[in-house]
Design a protein around this motif. Structure first.
Motif, mmCIF file in Angstrom:
data_model
loop_
_atom_site.group_PDB
_atom_site.id
_atom_site.type_symbol
_atom_site.label_atom_id
_atom_site.label_comp_id
_atom_site.label_asym_id
_atom_site.label_seq_id
_atom_site.Cartn_x
_atom_site.Cartn_y
_atom_site.Cartn_z
ATOM 1 N N LEU A 24 24.202 -61.954 35.096
ATOM 2 C CA LEU A 24 23.557 -62.963 35.947
ATOM 3 C C LEU A 24 23.015 -62.320 37.222
ATOM 4 N N GLY A 25 23.800 -61.390 37.796
ATOM 5 C CA GLY A 25 23.342 -60.706 39.003
ATOM 6 C C GLY A 25 22.082 -59.914 38.765
ATOM 7 N N ALA A 26 21.991 -59.294 37.586
ATOM 8 C CA ALA A 26 20.777 -58.539 37.252
ATOM 9 C C ALA A 26 19.618 -59.486 36.948
ATOM 10 N N GLY A 27 19.937 -60.612 36.279
ATOM 11 C CA GLY A 27 18.884 -61.552 35.896
ATOM 12 C C GLY A 27 18.196 -62.193 37.078
ATOM 13 N N LEU A 30 15.417 -60.307 38.909
ATOM 14 C CA LEU A 30 14.100 -60.195 38.275
ATOM 15 C C LEU A 30 13.130 -61.278 38.738
ATOM 16 N N PHE A 31 13.655 -62.319 39.373
ATOM 17 C CA PHE A 31 12.776 -63.387 39.867
ATOM 18 C C PHE A 31 12.068 -62.981 41.165
ATOM 19 N N ILE A 32 12.612 -61.998 41.864
ATOM 20 C CA ILE A 32 12.063 -61.631 43.175
ATOM 21 C C ILE A 32 10.621 -61.141 43.087
ATOM 22 N N PRO A 33 10.268 -60.191 42.170
ATOM 23 C CA PRO A 33 8.849 -59.782 42.100
ATOM 24 C C PRO A 33 7.908 -60.940 41.794
ATOM 25 N N TRP A 34 8.352 -61.853 40.942
ATOM 26 C CA TRP A 34 7.520 -63.014 40.600
ATOM 27 C C TRP A 34 7.270 -63.888 41.827
ATOM 28 N N ALA A 140 21.759 -52.139 34.283
ATOM 29 C CA ALA A 140 20.617 -51.239 34.092
ATOM 30 C C ALA A 140 19.804 -51.586 32.845
ATOM 31 N N PRO A 141 20.431 -51.770 31.668
ATOM 32 C CA PRO A 141 19.620 -52.137 30.487
ATOM 33 C C PRO A 141 18.889 -53.468 30.638
ATOM 34 N N ILE A 142 19.544 -54.450 31.288
ATOM 35 C CA ILE A 142 18.886 -55.753 31.484
ATOM 36 C C ILE A 142 17.639 -55.585 32.352
ATOM 37 N N LEU A 143 17.791 -54.886 33.478
ATOM 38 C CA LEU A 143 16.639 -54.663 34.362
ATOM 39 C C LEU A 143 15.558 -53.852 33.655
ATOM 40 N N LEU A 144 15.982 -52.883 32.867
ATOM 41 C CA LEU A 144 15.029 -52.010 32.192
ATOM 42 C C LEU A 144 14.239 -52.763 31.121
ATOM 43 N N LEU A 145 14.954 -53.429 30.205
ATOM 44 C CA LEU A 145 14.291 -54.112 29.103
ATOM 45 C C LEU A 145 13.464 -55.302 29.590
ATOM 46 N N THR A 146 14.058 -56.099 30.500
ATOM 47 C CA THR A 146 13.317 -57.251 31.013
ATOM 48 C C THR A 146 12.107 -56.800 31.829
ATOM 49 N N GLY A 147 12.312 -55.709 32.597
ATOM 50 C CA GLY A 147 11.195 -55.182 33.375
ATOM 51 C C GLY A 147 10.046 -54.727 32.490
ATOM 52 N N ILE A 148 10.381 -54.110 31.355
ATOM 53 C CA ILE A 148 9.340 -53.668 30.420
ATOM 54 C C ILE A 148 8.603 -54.875 29.836
ATOM 55 N N ILE A 149 9.355 -55.912 29.472
ATOM 56 C CA ILE A 149 8.734 -57.120 28.909
ATOM 57 C C ILE A 149 7.784 -57.769 29.913
ATOM 58 N N ILE A 150 8.254 -57.875 31.175
ATOM 59 C CA ILE A 150 7.403 -58.476 32.218
ATOM 60 C C ILE A 150 6.155 -57.626 32.441
ATOM 61 N N SER A 151 6.334 -56.307 32.409
ATOM 62 C CA SER A 151 5.190 -55.411 32.597
ATOM 63 C C SER A 151 4.168 -55.578 31.476
ATOM 64 N N LEU A 152 4.669 -55.765 30.245
ATOM 65 C CA LEU A 152 3.760 -55.980 29.115
ATOM 66 C C LEU A 152 2.986 -57.284 29.280
ATOM 67 N N ILE A 153 3.646 -58.303 29.833
ATOM 68 C CA ILE A 153 2.975 -59.584 30.057
ATOM 69 C C ILE A 153 1.908 -59.449 31.140
ATOM 70 N N ILE A 154 2.237 -58.715 32.218
ATOM 71 C CA ILE A 154 1.303 -58.552 33.337
ATOM 72 C C ILE A 154 0.090 -57.736 32.908
#
Length: 397
Positions: A24-27, A30-34, A140-154
């Protein structure tokens, strides 16, 4: 890694709770850049009372999300330390109990100094890795994988740069960590030797002073200490290569992202007015930090793997002593102690005793005479059952 999972298994309920909080702390982070992207979009337009109000709301949400992330991570880290401390304490207890069950021949195989090192330094390395993995292996994996997904969307095009770098990073981390395991094992071996020399000097302090060999022992300790220092330095240098290499690779990727982004804007694939590039760079920074954490995980795993192999080596050792059932009956016709063709070897290669036979009646005495190494002490050790003999029988009636 198997050893870490094994010692953490009894704490799986509280461990699950801790990992959920860490996730949850990692999740929420991820809202901050948005939210930053939304604020930028509002700031680029004509400022009105409504837009200023929304900027304030989004800013407050960023503070709230950061606070929630801090709270979740704080509670999770406390739980991680608690679980790791209790698991390591249980590991030390099990290791100590197993060592006490071993026969003297098994103890001689490792030496007292090595057992002390495995009980202290190696278990502490396991503790550090168990706590560190709980703190970082989820976040780390949550930030990494979610970050990659968001980057693909952007921007799928810009994301190809980052995706292309990941295999390079994984391969480099793998080979460095593999070499690190060997180096950390050498560190522990030198630590064993350091403890042995220190233990000998403490136990023999009076003899050293009586024989005036203080300077000799200081020089001997300094030599062992230097080897230990060099082994630590080599292992640190090996693992320390990971971070600068990762920094260079990821910063090259960041530079390439900005360069390609500029080309896309120049060719009208991206709008200069849009906040895609800034949002992507912010997200890329999160991914960069996650990758740096992953490299730290590789470092911890390397040290823990070396220590775990040494602990497992002791735990896998079994005692040759086998307890049986024998009804005790006093028989005046039989001798009190009897050796029948007893043979024994310390190294299982050359017999230290061969076909020893004698008997003693109750009240009788036996004198054993011979030079150093003849086997006088070995006979007593066998009689006290400190060692298990290979051939023959020993009877005590």
């Amino acid at each position: 890694m198997k050893l870490i999972f094994k010692i953490l298994k009894p704490f799986r309920k509280i461990l699950s709770y801790s990992l959920v909080l860490k996730g949850l702390g990692a999740g929420v982070d991820l809202f901050i850049p948005w939210l930053i992207a939304l604020i930028i979009e509002l700031a680029k337009k004509d400022l009105t009372a409504q837009s200023i109000k929304m900027i304030i709301i989004y800013s407050a949400l960023i503070i709230l999300i950061a606070t929630l992330g801090l709270v979740f991570n704080y509670i999770s880290n406390r739980k991680s330390e608690l679980i790791s401390s209790q698991a390591t304490a249980k590991l030390r207890y099990d290791l100590f109990s197993h060592i006490l069950s071993l026969d003297s021949q098994a103890i001689d195989k490792y030496s007292t100094s090595s057992i002390i090192s495995r009980m202290t330094t190696d278990t502490y390395n396991i503790y550090q890795s168990a706590a560190g993995l709980q703190r970082m292996a989820i976040r780390a994996p949550i930030l990494l994988l979610t970050g990659i997904i968001i980057s693909l969307i952007i921007s799928p095009i810009l994301s190809l740069i980052m995706i292309g770098l990941l295999p390079i990073i994984v391969v480099i981390s793998y080979f460095i960590s593999k070499k690190g395991i060997i180096k950390y094992h050498e560190v522990q071996v030198n630590q064993d030797e350091l403890i042995r020399v220190l233990r000998e000097n403490i136990n023999g302090a009076r003899v050293i002073k009586a024989l005036s060999t203080t300077q000799y022992e200081i020089n001997r300790f300094n030599e062992v200490n230097s080897r230990s220092y060099q082994a630590n330095l080599d292992s640190t240098k090996t693992i320390a290569k990971t971070k600068p290499i990762m920094d260079i690779i990821m910063n090259i990727g960041l530079t390439a992202t900005i360069f390609v982004g500029a080309l896309l804007i120049f060719n009208n694939f991206l709008s200069v007015e849009s906040s895609q590039i800034l949002t992507y760079v912010t997200n890329f920074t999160i991914i960069l930090n996650a990758m740096l954490v992953v490299t730290r995980i590789f470092s911890m795993v390397s040290r823990a793997s070396a220590s775990a192999s040494r602990i497992n080596e002791v735990m896998a050792t079994t005692s040759k002593l086998q307890n049986g059932q024998l009804d005790f009956q006093v028989n005046a016709q039989k001798p009190f102690i009897e050796f029948q063709n007893v043979s024994f070897s310390y190294n299982a290669v050359t017999n230290n005793l061969k076909n020893i036979s004698f008997s003693l009646n109750k009240g009788e005495s036996l004198g054993i005479i011979g030079p150093t190494g003849a086997g006088k002490t070995t006979l007593i050790n066998l009689l006290m059952r400190f060692y298990e003999f290979e051939q023959g029988h020993i009877f005590i009636y």
